[in-house]
Scaffold this active site. Structure first.
Site, PDB file in Angstrom:
ATOM      1  N   LYS A   1      40.364  76.863  85.826  1.00 19.86           N
ATOM      2  CA  LYS A   1      40.306  78.082  84.987  1.00 19.86           C
ATOM      3  C   LYS A   1      39.228  79.020  85.522  1.00 19.86           C
ATOM      4  O   LYS A   1      39.423  80.240  85.593  1.00 19.86           O
ATOM      5  CB  LYS A   1      40.046  77.715  83.526  1.00 19.86           C
ATOM      6  CG  LYS A   1      41.207  77.012  82.854  1.00 19.86           C
ATOM      7  CD  LYS A   1      42.454  77.890  82.814  1.00 19.86           C
ATOM      8  CE  LYS A   1      43.677  77.168  82.317  1.00 19.86           C
ATOM      9  NZ  LYS A   1      44.936  77.912  82.530  1.00 19.86           N
TER      10      LYS A   1
ATOM     11  N   SER B   1      40.302  79.541  79.188  1.00 14.61           N
ATOM     12  CA  SER B   1      39.824  78.573  78.192  1.00 14.61           C
ATOM     13  C   SER B   1      38.324  78.709  77.998  1.00 14.61           C
ATOM     14  O   SER B   1      37.590  79.070  78.934  1.00 14.61           O
ATOM     15  CB  SER B   1      40.140  77.171  78.711  1.00 14.61           C
ATOM     16  OG  SER B   1      39.421  76.202  77.992  1.00 14.61           O
TER      17      SER B   1
ATOM     18  N   TYR C   1      40.236  70.418  85.718  1.00 16.85           N
ATOM     19  CA  TYR C   1      41.009  71.386  84.933  1.00 16.85           C
ATOM     20  C   TYR C   1      40.162  72.624  84.638  1.00 16.85           C
ATOM     21  O   TYR C   1      40.575  73.762  84.851  1.00 16.85           O
ATOM     22  CB  TYR C   1      41.488  70.741  83.617  1.00 16.85           C
ATOM     23  CG  TYR C   1      41.840  71.754  82.567  1.00 16.85           C
ATOM     24  CD1 TYR C   1      43.028  72.474  82.652  1.00 16.85           C
ATOM     25  CD2 TYR C   1      40.976  72.036  81.507  1.00 16.85           C
ATOM     26  CE1 TYR C   1      43.340  73.438  81.708  1.00 16.85           C
ATOM     27  CE2 TYR C   1      41.274  72.993  80.565  1.00 16.85           C
ATOM     28  CZ  TYR C   1      42.456  73.688  80.667  1.00 16.85           C
ATOM     29  OH  TYR C   1      42.754  74.651  79.741  1.00 16.85           O
TER      30      TYR C   1
HETATM   31  N1  UFG Z   1      38.780  63.992  68.835  1.00 14.75           N
HETATM   32  C1  UFG Z   1      38.641  62.823  68.120  1.00 14.75           C
HETATM   33  N2  UFG Z   1      39.662  61.924  68.199  1.00 14.75           N
HETATM   34  C2  UFG Z   1      40.791  62.120  68.928  1.00 14.75           C
HETATM   35  C3  UFG Z   1      40.905  63.342  69.656  1.00 14.75           C
HETATM   36  C4  UFG Z   1      39.873  64.237  69.585  1.00 14.75           C
HETATM   37  O1  UFG Z   1      37.638  62.590  67.443  1.00 14.75           O
HETATM   38  O2  UFG Z   1      41.659  61.259  68.961  1.00 14.75           O
HETATM   39  C5  UFG Z   1      37.695  64.973  68.764  1.00 14.75           C
HETATM   40  C6  UFG Z   1      37.058  65.255  70.108  1.00 14.75           C
HETATM   41  O3  UFG Z   1      36.041  64.325  70.373  1.00 14.75           O
HETATM   42  C7  UFG Z   1      36.544  66.663  69.890  1.00 14.75           C
HETATM   43  C8  UFG Z   1      37.548  67.292  68.920  1.00 14.75           C
HETATM   44  O4  UFG Z   1      38.236  66.197  68.328  1.00 14.75           O
HETATM   45  O5  UFG Z   1      35.317  66.624  69.257  1.00 14.75           O
HETATM   46  C9  UFG Z   1      38.549  68.190  69.613  1.00 14.75           C
HETATM   47  O6  UFG Z   1      39.112  67.480  70.714  1.00 14.75           O
HETATM   48  P1  UFG Z   1      40.389  68.014  71.485  1.00 14.75           P
HETATM   49  O7  UFG Z   1      40.726  67.013  72.535  1.00 14.75           O
HETATM   50  O8  UFG Z   1      41.467  68.393  70.522  1.00 14.75           O
HETATM   51  O9  UFG Z   1      39.885  69.384  72.112  1.00 14.75           O
HETATM   52  P2  UFG Z   1      38.682  69.663  73.142  1.00 14.75           P
HETATM   53  O10 UFG Z   1      37.762  70.578  72.434  1.00 14.75           O
HETATM   54  O11 UFG Z   1      38.126  68.446  73.725  1.00 14.75           O
HETATM   55  O12 UFG Z   1      39.486  70.364  74.323  1.00 14.75           O
HETATM   56  C10 UFG Z   1      40.034  71.628  74.142  1.00 14.75           C
HETATM   57  C11 UFG Z   1      41.275  71.800  75.005  1.00 14.75           C
HETATM   58  C12 UFG Z   1      40.943  71.809  76.466  1.00 14.75           C
HETATM   59  C13 UFG Z   1      39.822  72.756  76.738  1.00 14.75           C
HETATM   60  C14 UFG Z   1      38.645  72.483  75.836  1.00 14.75           C
HETATM   61  C15 UFG Z   1      37.576  73.520  76.000  1.00 14.75           C
HETATM   62  O13 UFG Z   1      42.192  70.755  74.774  1.00 14.75           O
HETATM   63  O14 UFG Z   1      42.077  72.254  77.177  1.00 14.75           O
HETATM   64  O15 UFG Z   1      39.057  72.547  74.485  1.00 14.75           O
HETATM   65  O16 UFG Z   1      36.411  73.136  75.336  1.00 14.75           O
HETATM   66  F1  UFG Z   1      39.407  72.628  78.024  1.00 14.75           F
END
Ligand code: UFG
Length: 341
Positions: free
Chosen positions: A159, A130, A155
């Site tokens: 990785k 990741s 998590y």
């Molecule tokens: N977001 C919202 N509202 C929500 C969910 C997410 O605004 O209800 C935003 C988050 O703040 C973020 C973006 O959408 O800015 C993406 O969020 P995600 O949770 O979809 O993804 P992340 O980038 O946080 O996490 C992903 C993977 C993880 C990994 C990570 C690495 O899910 O497994 O990328 O950066 F570790």
């Protein structure tokens, strides 16, 4: 005879789409999964796409005995040409609440997979990593040379540790070759809508929540923070269609087969960043369906912006993304619609 590839976590989100792409490319996948974060309906979805159900061993990869016995059975039927190791827990938030669950499962599974590869002379391993290994990068787009920063969650630490374990194992003189694939943000579903992301319970990730909010199955989407130092104030990520990601695993296997020794990391992203508000807008444009949403507080632990420098994968793996953000969001929505029916 087709090359046989063991796919741990092959009933999961990225695993199941990869199984489809493997079959399309002439490989014979054997799925190893314990359905701890998926359901058996995935198998019907795969059958609808492929015309047959792929071989399956129902095992917990963190159980050394179960895993090694499964490999013995698979090896008794012929050579194992490669392993794609997806099986892992992946909820960032939960990992901070239950770190031992993550350390025990994700790390033990990887060690057992390496042991099995040694026993059965498997020379090609593709590991599901990741972009979380980079933490908040100093410069974006982030390339594979960027330093691995202190992990933001247990998590993320699993990785980093698993990448290190695989690297050490390869360096020890093992004939194993490895590709460490660092995913950015996979979204979307198979264009047939037979398989897709199936978050069990409350979705934590943006797109599964967004599609459920658009379907009015959930409260409006909360945009986590609008005061980040980005053009529209919301976080930026590199969203990649799961089919493009799946396809990169096939390219990585092909690349490994041409190497003599290798343990290389590859970023898998589109190379473009989009903000949360841009994703909402792109979804509405692609589907014509409004996304009820409001602006809320920042989510602790979120990084401001990250997207991939993905030219290494493009050049060395001869791989490119074929799908747009709109394609991915349309496919995610069509998949969501099948879940409502
Ligand atoms: N977001 C919202 N509202 C929500 C969910 C997410 O605004 O209800 C935003 C988050 O703040 C973020 C973006 O959408 O800015 C993406 O969020 P995600 O949770 O979809 O993804 P992340 O980038 O946080 O996490 C992903 C993977 C993880 C990994 C990570 C690495 O899910 O497994 O990328 O950066 F570790």
């Amino acid at each position: 005879m087709n090359k046989r590839v063991v796919v741990t976590g092959g009933a999961g989100y990225i695993g199941s789409h990869t199984v489809v792409e493997l079959v399309k490319a002439g490989y014979t996948p054997v799925i190893l999964d314990d359905f701890s974060n998926s359901t058996k309906e995935v198998l019907s979805g795969l059958k609808a796409i492929l015309g047959f159900e792929p071989a399956l061993e129902e095992v917990d990869c963190s159980s050394r005995t179960e895993l090694l016995q499964a490999f013995d059975r698979i090896a008794a039927e012929g050579t194992i040409d490669g392993i794609i190791h997806f099986a892992a827990f992946k909820a960032v938030g939960e990992s901070t609440q239950r770190p031992l669950k993550y350390y025990a499962n994700n790390i033990a599974s990887t060690v057992h997979i390496l042991e099995a590869s040694e026993t059965h002379n498997v020379s090609n391993l593709v590991f599901s990593s990741s972009c979380t290994v980079y933490g908040q990068p100093d410069t974006i787009p982030v390339d594979e040379e960027a330093p691995v920063k202190g992990a933001e969650s247990p998590y993320g630490y699993t990785k980093q540790v698993c990448e290190r374990i695989i690297t050490d194992f390869v360096a020890s003189g093992s004939p194993l070759k490895a590709a460490l694939l660092r995913y950015f943000n996979p979204i979307g579903a198979h264009p047939s809508s037979h398989i897709g992301e199936l978050p069990l319970g409350h979705p934590n990730n943006l797109v599964p929540y967004l599609t459920q909010a658009a379907a009015k199955l959930r409260d409006p989407l909360t945009v986590f923070g609008s005061d980040y130092p980005t053009p529209d104030g919301t976080c930026i990520r590199d969203y990649i269609h799961v089919m493009d990601l799946a396809n990169a695993h096939v390219s990585a296997l092909h690349w490994l087969s041409e190497q003599e020794n290798a343990c290389e990391a590859f970023n898998l992203g589109t190379g473009h960043g989009n903000s949360v508000l841009e994703v909402i807008q792109a979804f509405e444009q692609a589907t014509g369906v409004p996304v009820p949403h409001n602006i809320g507080a920042r989510r602790p632990g979120d990084i401001t912006a990250i997207f991939a420098e993905a030219s290494k994968a493009r050049h060395e793996l001869s791989w490119t993304c074929k799908y747009s953000l709109e394609d991915a969001l349309r496919d995610a929505w069509n998949w969501q619609c099948t879940l409502i029916d």
